[in-house]
Design a protein around this motif. Structure first.
Motif, short mmCIF file in Angstrom:
data_model
loop_
_atom_site.label_atom_id
_atom_site.label_comp_id
_atom_site.label_asym_id
_atom_site.label_seq_id
_atom_site.Cartn_x
_atom_site.Cartn_y
_atom_site.Cartn_z
N VAL A 1 -7.81 -1.04 5.57
CA VAL A 1 -6.44 -1.44 5.88
C VAL A 1 -5.90 -0.49 6.96
O VAL A 1 -5.86 0.72 6.75
N PRO A 2 -5.54 -1.02 8.14
CA PRO A 2 -5.10 -0.12 9.21
C PRO A 2 -3.73 0.48 8.91
O PRO A 2 -2.90 -0.15 8.26
N PRO A 3 -3.48 1.72 9.39
CA PRO A 3 -2.19 2.37 9.11
C PRO A 3 -1.08 1.99 10.10
O PRO A 3 0.01 2.51 10.01
N PHE A 4 -1.35 1.06 11.03
CA PHE A 4 -0.42 0.80 12.13
C PHE A 4 0.69 -0.20 11.82
O PHE A 4 1.62 -0.34 12.59
N TYR A 5 0.55 -0.95 10.74
CA TYR A 5 1.50 -2.05 10.49
C TYR A 5 2.18 -1.85 9.15
O TYR A 5 2.02 -0.82 8.52
N ASP A 6 2.94 -2.88 8.71
CA ASP A 6 3.68 -2.66 7.47
C ASP A 6 2.73 -2.64 6.27
O ASP A 6 1.54 -2.91 6.41
N SER A 7 3.26 -2.28 5.13
CA SER A 7 2.40 -1.93 4.00
C SER A 7 2.11 -3.09 3.04
O SER A 7 1.47 -2.89 2.03
N VAL B 1 2.52 6.51 9.36
CA VAL B 1 1.68 5.64 8.55
C VAL B 1 2.50 4.43 8.14
O VAL B 1 3.58 4.56 7.59
N MET B 2 2.02 3.26 8.46
CA MET B 2 2.68 2.00 8.08
C MET B 2 4.17 2.02 8.41
O MET B 2 5.01 1.75 7.55
N LYS B 3 4.49 2.34 9.64
CA LYS B 3 5.86 2.32 10.16
C LYS B 3 6.77 3.37 9.53
O LYS B 3 7.98 3.32 9.67
N PRO C 1 -3.55 9.00 5.38
CA PRO C 1 -4.15 8.60 6.66
C PRO C 1 -3.06 8.11 7.60
O PRO C 1 -2.00 7.67 7.15
N LEU D 1 5.33 6.58 -0.89
CA LEU D 1 4.60 7.04 0.28
C LEU D 1 3.53 6.01 0.65
O LEU D 1 2.73 5.63 -0.18
N PRO D 2 3.54 5.55 1.91
CA PRO D 2 2.50 4.59 2.31
C PRO D 2 1.12 5.21 2.17
O PRO D 2 0.94 6.38 2.48
N PHE D 3 0.17 4.46 1.69
CA PHE D 3 -1.16 5.01 1.45
C PHE D 3 -2.24 3.96 1.67
O PHE D 3 -2.77 3.39 0.73
N PRO D 4 -2.57 3.68 2.93
CA PRO D 4 -3.64 2.71 3.21
C PRO D 4 -5.01 3.34 2.94
O PRO D 4 -5.09 4.54 2.69
N ALA E 1 0.86 -1.19 0.00
CA ALA E 1 0.00 0.00 0.00
C ALA E 1 0.89 1.23 0.00
O ALA E 1 1.07 1.91 1.01
#
Lengths: 455, 78
Positions: free
Chosen positions: A379-385, B41-43, B9, A350-353, A342
């Motif tokens: 998709v939660p933003p707390f973990y890897d992509s 965001v995502m680590k 987000p 850039l991560p984009f959940p 993501a």
């Protein structure tokens, strides 16, 4: 004793993968999850679920006390750690041992030993696995460095003996350069670490990353051939293949046989991977480290060899013997995996959940998609992509790449950004198609603007 | 009045680390490109930068808040 109740202490696609394997073996599945993961696919699929803490991984998936307590409370007789989180944490294995619960993986001692770079290098050397040639210990004078460098062969890498983080590292091509640079490296090491001792290692130019899949039951060990994982960005693999098309049969046998020798030497239990640097010019390979877990890219090996590695590791963890002998394990065709993250490849990744919509998954002979998505899933933003892995298998590398393009074109994940465009561009790139790349290839390729938006 | 919007987000932070001062206080002058906050965001930590200059009016999202893409994070007075 065969495993009957398995707690899965992980999330995302690997949790789904483990549940599928366990269910196929008739094992009762218990999915551990954080508060943020209550509606993930693995939770929906599992026979039973247990919350282990808040969204932050440190308080849930990395919390040894919480995971062990959950395993006890749900009467699990075994825990599968997946990859990442507690998968290579010897303290976690000891805590499970103390609770009488089986860890699906090697012993705490093996994890400790192979996790220590020096100990792992010694174990590898003892088993006849080649390591990157280097000085035996610290070198204090330029004269000593010149003598050792001559025996290693140029180019050599000068490192600070006390070092880390790249400080003091220099690559020199000749003895003249070494005599000029070694004093500078000594001064820099002295300033950074208070110790001017140096360490020399042969520099391997543009290496490929090749790894060998092994499986052991504590008495015996086998290999499932190699994987080629040189396509990396910021040391993260993005595209993996099985086998490595750049190897000839003699080199392949040496690589795989010595890996088995190391696995046997440490009485290895479970799935493991030995990672190597490979110099395609000299056809030399050098051990770098061992990973004592199932890896993200294991599906390419499964497609190549027709084996369910996750089932096999659960089987041996339950005390079973290896179900396939080395001569039963054969390789057919060629397999490629690409990681769908993501991230926006057009915006520096850039991560984009987001919330998944319009999900369309390609199907067909030789196509597999390991993932944890469903329409409407946030998709939660707390973990890897990592969202999923698209894996294809064809009769050779060329057909596998053609199938990969077809499969990627048939894959739609709406509602968030993904790295699909990167993989399509790579699959169409002349160097990739010619198998002409190495671990330092992708970043300059991206920096040169080879990935363009499709209008 | 200009708003600083979240590009992605994630979790919003008004300070570089717990115990550190907030990036901006009401009344502070803000130049284009100044860091207003961080989003995890995502680590990955992403710096949120002001796209215009002005005077900082205040945060519109709390430290540690879960935010979505396009959500207003702070207000600037031109």
């Amino acid at each position: 004793m065969p495993i009957e109740r398995l707690l899965i202490a992980n999330r995302g696609e690997i949790a789904v993968r483990i549940i599928r394997a366990a269910k196929a073996m008739g094992i009762h599945t218990i999915q551990a999850h954080s508060e943020a993961d209550a509606d993930m696919l693995a939770v929906r699929m599992a026979d039973e679920t247990v919350c282990i803490g808040p969204a932050q991984a440190a308080q849930s998936y990395l919390n040894i006390g919480a995971v062990v307590a959950a395993a006890k409370a749900t009467h699990a007789d075994a825990v599968h750690p997946g990859y990442g989180f507690l998968a290579e944490n010897a303290g976690f294995v000891r805590a499970l041992d103390a609770a009488g619960i089986t860890f699906v993986g090697p012993s705490a001692e093996t994890i400790d030993r192979m996790g220590d770079k020096v100990a792992a290098r010694q174990a590898a050397e003892a088993a006849g696995v080649p390591v990157v040639p280097g000085s035996r210990g610290r070198l204090d004078t330029v004269e000593d460095a010149a003598t050792v460098a001559a025996s290693l062969g140029y180019p050599v890498m000068i490192k600070a003996a006390a070092g880390g983080g790249g400080k003091g590292i220099r690559i020199v091509q000749t003895e003249e350069e070494l005599r000029k640079m070694a004093p500078q490296a000594q001064a820099e090491a002295k300033a950074a670490f208070g110790d001017g001792g140096l360490y020399l290692e042969r520099a391997i130019k543009s290496p490929r990353h090749i790894e060998v899949q092994i499986m052991g039951d504590g008495n015996d060990a086998v290999h499932y051939f190699e994987r080629e994982c040189s396509m990396q960005r910021r040391r993260q693999k993005v595209w993996e293949e099985a086998g490595a098309a750049c190897l000839d049969e003699t080199t392949r046998s040496q690589l795989c046989d010595t890996a088995v020798a190391l696995a046997k030497a440490v009485n290895y239990v479970g799935a493991g991977t030995l990672e190597y640097l490979y110099d395609s010019e000299t056809k030399e390979f050098f051990f770098i480290e061992m990973n004592t877990r199932i890896q993200v890219e294991h599906p390419v090996t499964e497609m190549l060899t027709g084996t369910d590695l996750v089932q096999e590791m659960i089987h041996v963890a339950g005390g079973g013997k290896l179900r396939r002998t080395q001569k039963d394990i054969t390789r057919t065709g060629h397999s490629i995996e690409v990681r769908l993250n993501a991230e926006d490849p057009m915006m520096q990744f850039l991560p984009f959940p987001g919330q998944v919509s319009g999900l369309r998954i390609p199907e067909g002979e030789g196509i597999r998609f390991d993932h944890f998505l469903y329409d409407g899933y946030q998709v939660p933003p707390f973990y890897d992509s990592l969202l999923g892995k698209l894996i294809v298998h064809g009769k050779n590398r060329e057909t596998a790449i053609a199938l990969l393009i077809t499969a990627l074109e048939g894959l739609e994940i709406g509602g968030l950004k993904t790295t699909k465009a990167l993989h399509l561009a790579l699959a169409r790139d002349a160097s990739v198609r010619a198998d002409d790349f190495h671990t330092q290839w992708l970043e300059p390729w991206l920096a040169a603007g080879n990935l363009k938006p499709i209008h | 009045m200009a708003q600083v919007l979240s590009p992605v987000p994630g979790t919003f932070y008004t300070q570089a680390a717990p115990g550190e001062p907030v990036f901006k206080k009401p009344g502070d002058l803000v130049a284009t490109g100044d860091i207003i906050g961080l989003i995890e965001v995502m680590k990955t930590f992403i710096e949120v930068k002001a796209e215009t200059s002005g005077t900082f009016k205040g945060y519109m999202a709390e430290d540690g808040a879960a935010i979505s893409a396009g959500e207003p994070l702070a207000e600037l007075e031109a």
